[in-house]
Design an enzyme around this catalytic site. Structure first.
Site, PDB file in Angstrom:
ATOM      1  N   ASP A  12      49.877  39.639  43.351  1.00 44.24           N
ATOM      2  CA  ASP A  12      49.067  39.571  42.130  1.00 44.24           C
ATOM      3  C   ASP A  12      47.584  39.653  42.466  1.00 44.24           C
ATOM      4  OD1 ASP A  12      51.272  39.195  40.436  1.00 44.24           O
ATOM      5  OD2 ASP A  12      51.323  37.057  40.839  1.00 44.24           O
ATOM      6  N   THR A  18      48.256  41.915  37.910  1.00 41.91           N
ATOM      7  CA  THR A  18      49.009  41.004  37.046  1.00 41.91           C
ATOM      8  C   THR A  18      48.230  39.729  36.743  1.00 41.91           C
ATOM      9  OG1 THR A  18      50.118  40.477  39.086  1.00 41.91           O
ATOM     10  CG2 THR A  18      51.408  41.686  37.468  1.00 41.91           C
ATOM     11  N   LYS A  46      44.630  31.464  40.822  1.00 43.25           N
ATOM     12  CA  LYS A  46      45.058  32.629  41.600  1.00 43.25           C
ATOM     13  C   LYS A  46      45.698  32.191  42.918  1.00 43.25           C
ATOM     14  CE  LYS A  46      42.038  36.086  39.619  1.00 43.25           C
ATOM     15  NZ  LYS A  46      40.934  37.032  39.846  1.00 43.25           N
ATOM     16  N   ARG A  50      53.326  28.299  40.059  1.00 45.79           N
ATOM     17  CA  ARG A  50      53.400  28.102  38.601  1.00 45.79           C
ATOM     18  C   ARG A  50      53.277  26.617  38.237  1.00 45.79           C
ATOM     19  NH1 ARG A  50      58.796  30.451  36.454  1.00 45.79           N
ATOM     20  NH2 ARG A  50      58.184  32.067  37.941  1.00 45.79           N
ATOM     21  N   ALA A 116      52.938  34.191  46.213  1.00 44.07           N
ATOM     22  CA  ALA A 116      53.396  32.915  45.651  1.00 44.07           C
ATOM     23  C   ALA A 116      54.327  33.138  44.459  1.00 44.07           C
ATOM     24  CB  ALA A 116      52.188  32.095  45.204  1.00 44.07           C
ATOM     25  N   ASN A 119      58.303  36.203  40.738  1.00 44.85           N
ATOM     26  CA  ASN A 119      58.638  37.463  40.055  1.00 44.85           C
ATOM     27  C   ASN A 119      58.284  38.674  40.918  1.00 44.85           C
ATOM     28  OD1 ASN A 119      59.439  36.325  37.391  1.00 44.85           O
ATOM     29  ND2 ASN A 119      57.326  35.594  37.375  1.00 44.85           N
ATOM     30  N   LYS A 146      50.157  28.129  48.965  1.00 48.49           N
ATOM     31  CA  LYS A 146      48.834  28.418  49.507  1.00 48.49           C
ATOM     32  C   LYS A 146      47.882  27.330  48.991  1.00 48.49           C
ATOM     33  CE  LYS A 146      49.824  33.361  48.852  1.00 48.49           C
ATOM     34  NZ  LYS A 146      49.556  34.554  48.039  1.00 48.49           N
ATOM     35  N   ASP A 171      43.405  38.122  47.213  1.00 50.31           N
ATOM     36  CA  ASP A 171      42.357  38.067  46.184  1.00 50.31           C
ATOM     37  C   ASP A 171      42.003  36.632  45.814  1.00 50.31           C
ATOM     38  OD1 ASP A 171      44.866  37.599  44.860  1.00 50.31           O
ATOM     39  OD2 ASP A 171      43.815  37.870  42.961  1.00 50.31           O
TER      40      ASP A 171
HETATM   41  P1  B16 Z   1      55.000  33.269  39.141  1.00 53.97           P
HETATM   42  P2  B16 Z   1      50.189  35.976  44.371  1.00 53.97           P
HETATM   43  C1  B16 Z   1      50.588  34.198  42.421  1.00 53.97           C
HETATM   44  O1  B16 Z   1      50.879  35.424  43.033  1.00 53.97           O
HETATM   45  C2  B16 Z   1      49.552  34.339  41.330  1.00 53.97           C
HETATM   46  O2  B16 Z   1      48.288  34.676  41.890  1.00 53.97           O
HETATM   47  C3  B16 Z   1      49.408  33.032  40.595  1.00 53.97           C
HETATM   48  O3  B16 Z   1      48.476  33.149  39.557  1.00 53.97           O
HETATM   49  C4  B16 Z   1      50.790  32.639  40.037  1.00 53.97           C
HETATM   50  O4  B16 Z   1      50.714  31.395  39.367  1.00 53.97           O
HETATM   51  C5  B16 Z   1      51.781  32.560  41.190  1.00 53.97           C
HETATM   52  O5  B16 Z   1      51.834  33.808  41.844  1.00 53.97           O
HETATM   53  C6  B16 Z   1      53.170  32.222  40.724  1.00 53.97           C
HETATM   54  O6  B16 Z   1      53.664  33.314  39.996  1.00 53.97           O
HETATM   55  O7  B16 Z   1      54.750  32.437  37.952  1.00 53.97           O
HETATM   56  O8  B16 Z   1      55.248  34.738  38.860  1.00 53.97           O
HETATM   57  O9  B16 Z   1      56.070  32.697  40.056  1.00 53.97           O
HETATM   58  O10 B16 Z   1      48.764  36.203  44.032  1.00 53.97           O
HETATM   59  O11 B16 Z   1      50.437  34.941  45.451  1.00 53.97           O
HETATM   60  O12 B16 Z   1      50.948  37.260  44.603  1.00 53.97           O
HETATM   61 MG    MG Z   2      46.855  37.060  44.412  1.00 53.22          MG
END
Ligand code: B16
Ligand code: MG
Length: 222
Positions: A12, A18, A46, A50, A116, A119, A146, A171
């Protein structure tokens, strides 16, 4: 002999945009609870899981809630988030990502995802880039979020590389900290002022030249 490095990508905000959908879905929950939630607050979420994201939002205005309510909002947030992903395709891949992935493949470099998100897999499938990844580590595989480096350490291990031979594209502040704590080379994708803890920062992948990648592979920088 070819020199190899582990190239680990966050999802993300690095591969796909996303972050904007996460923001919209969280904003709905925050609005419902009367909590002011801005794009600046969103930076804190970020790379954060969740469950932890919800706690951060509630903490903005010291809102106390039962576990039952929290579980309900977590389900609601994810269901709403998933509606934004329905029509997702390769057009959602951020600028410059495809050329870098293709270049790394050409150079036979191992590539992993370190996200993290729970999805992650459907997003990679929908955007048609799943086959670029030799290993995928996501929110379903880790117990420590993280800035704990667990997600990246597992990714490096799956690629058969040491942390010192690993490069992480991230990011989020938490993700950059995770890479640094894990003794990896951190490359921030985004704003210099937000990601100043990263070893290198680029606004996006279109600003990364193949020479930079070559230097990483050949260890001229690190
Ligand atoms: P989900 P990344 C993270 O993805 C997002 O940056 C963060 O905003 C989100 O809460 C987290 O994934 C959990 O995502 O709700 O889809 O399980 O940036 O680590 O790829
Ligand atoms: Mg990210």
């Amino acid at each position: 002999m070819t020199t190899k490095k582990a190239f680990i990508f966050d999802l993300d905000g690095v591969i796909v945009d996303t972050a904007k959908y996460h923001f919209l879905a969280w904003k709905k929950i925050a609005d419902q609870l009367g909590i002011e939630f801005t794009l600046e607050h969103n930076e804190l979420l970020k790379g954060v899981s969740r469950v932890r994201s919800l706690d951060i939002i509630l903490g903005l205005e010291n809102v106390e809630a039962s576990q039952e309510d929290k579980d309900k909002w977590l389900i609601q947030k994810n269901e709403d988030y998933l509606t934004y992903l329905v029509d997702m395709d390769e057009n959602e891949i951020l600028p410059g990502v495809f050329p870098i992935l293709k270049y790394l493949k050409e150079k036979q470099q191992p590539i992993a995802l370190g996200s993290a998100s729970k999805n992650a897999r459907p997003i990679l499938e929908k955007t048609g880039i799943l086959s670029y990844f030799d290993a995928i580590v996501d929110g379903n595989d880790v117990s420590n979020a993280k800035p704990d480096p667990e997600v990246f350490l597992i990714a490096a291990k799956k690629l058969g590389m040491s942390p010192e031979q690993s490069i992480v594209f991230e990011d989020s502040i938490a993700g950059i900290q995770a890479a640094n704590i894990g003794k990896m080379i951190s490359v921030g994708i985004g704003e210099e002022k937000t990601l100043h803890e990263a070893r290198y920062v680029f606004q996006d992948f279109t600003h990364i030249e193949t020479r930079f990648i070559d230097n990483l592979i050949n260890k001229k920088i690190g």
